[in-house]
Scaffold this active site. Structure first.
Site, PDB file in Angstrom:
ATOM      1  CG  HIS A  12      -1.829   1.091   1.300  1.00  0.00           C
ATOM      2  ND1 HIS A  12      -2.706   1.200   0.414  1.00  0.00           N
ATOM      3  CD2 HIS A  12      -1.797   2.377   2.046  1.00  0.00           C
ATOM      4  CE1 HIS A  12      -3.493   2.482   0.851  1.00  0.00           C
ATOM      5  NE2 HIS A  12      -2.628   3.088   1.659  1.00  0.00           N
ATOM      6  CB  SER A  13       1.115   4.410  -0.032  1.00  0.00           C
ATOM      7  OG  SER A  13       1.671   5.598  -0.130  1.00  0.00           O
ATOM      8  CG  MET A  14       7.494   3.487   0.474  1.00  0.00           C
ATOM      9  SD  MET A  14       8.567   3.808   1.738  1.00  0.00           S
ATOM     10  CE  MET A  14       8.213   2.500   2.653  1.00  0.00           C
TER      11      MET A  14
END
Length: 115
Positions: A77-79
């Site tokens: 998720h995200s990074m």
């Protein structure tokens, strides 16, 4: 445990694997949720943060590699999505089987990184 898919989970920047603990109760028995540990976060808060991509990927590779001969998936998720993407490439480059699934959320595709 045959027939079990190991789902390795990578959190957002600043997050720890603890964000995935509720997933244990939600996942079917055929999925083993395995949060990956990042230095300086959660239970590893006392470890030095890693500012460079390569040593961080080396550390994640070491966590996944012993289990990569069994069915597995990567979720980020995200990074964590960028880390999961790069980790999948690293595993394949080093002769490990590709993940059955690569699930990426809250991140632009790598080809869009410069837009």
């Amino acid at each position: 445990m045959s027939g079990v898919l190991n789902l390795f989970c990578l959190p957002f920047a600043g997050g720890s694997g603890a964000v995935f603990h509720p997933w244990h109760a939600l996942a079917p028995q055929s999925v083993r949720v395995t949060p990956l540990a990042l230095p300086g976060r959660g239970a590893h808060w006392n470890e030095a943060l890693v500012a460079a991509w390569t040593p961080l990927l080396d550390r994640l590779y070491a966590q996944v590699e012993p289990h990569a001969w069994q069915p597995y998936a990567l979720f980020g998720h995200s990074m964590g999505a960028l880390l999961a993407f790069e980790l999948a490439h690293r595993l394949c480059e080093r002769g490990m089987p590709a993940p059955a699934l690569l699930i990426l959320s809250a991140s632009r595709p790598p080809r869009d990184a410069h837009r």
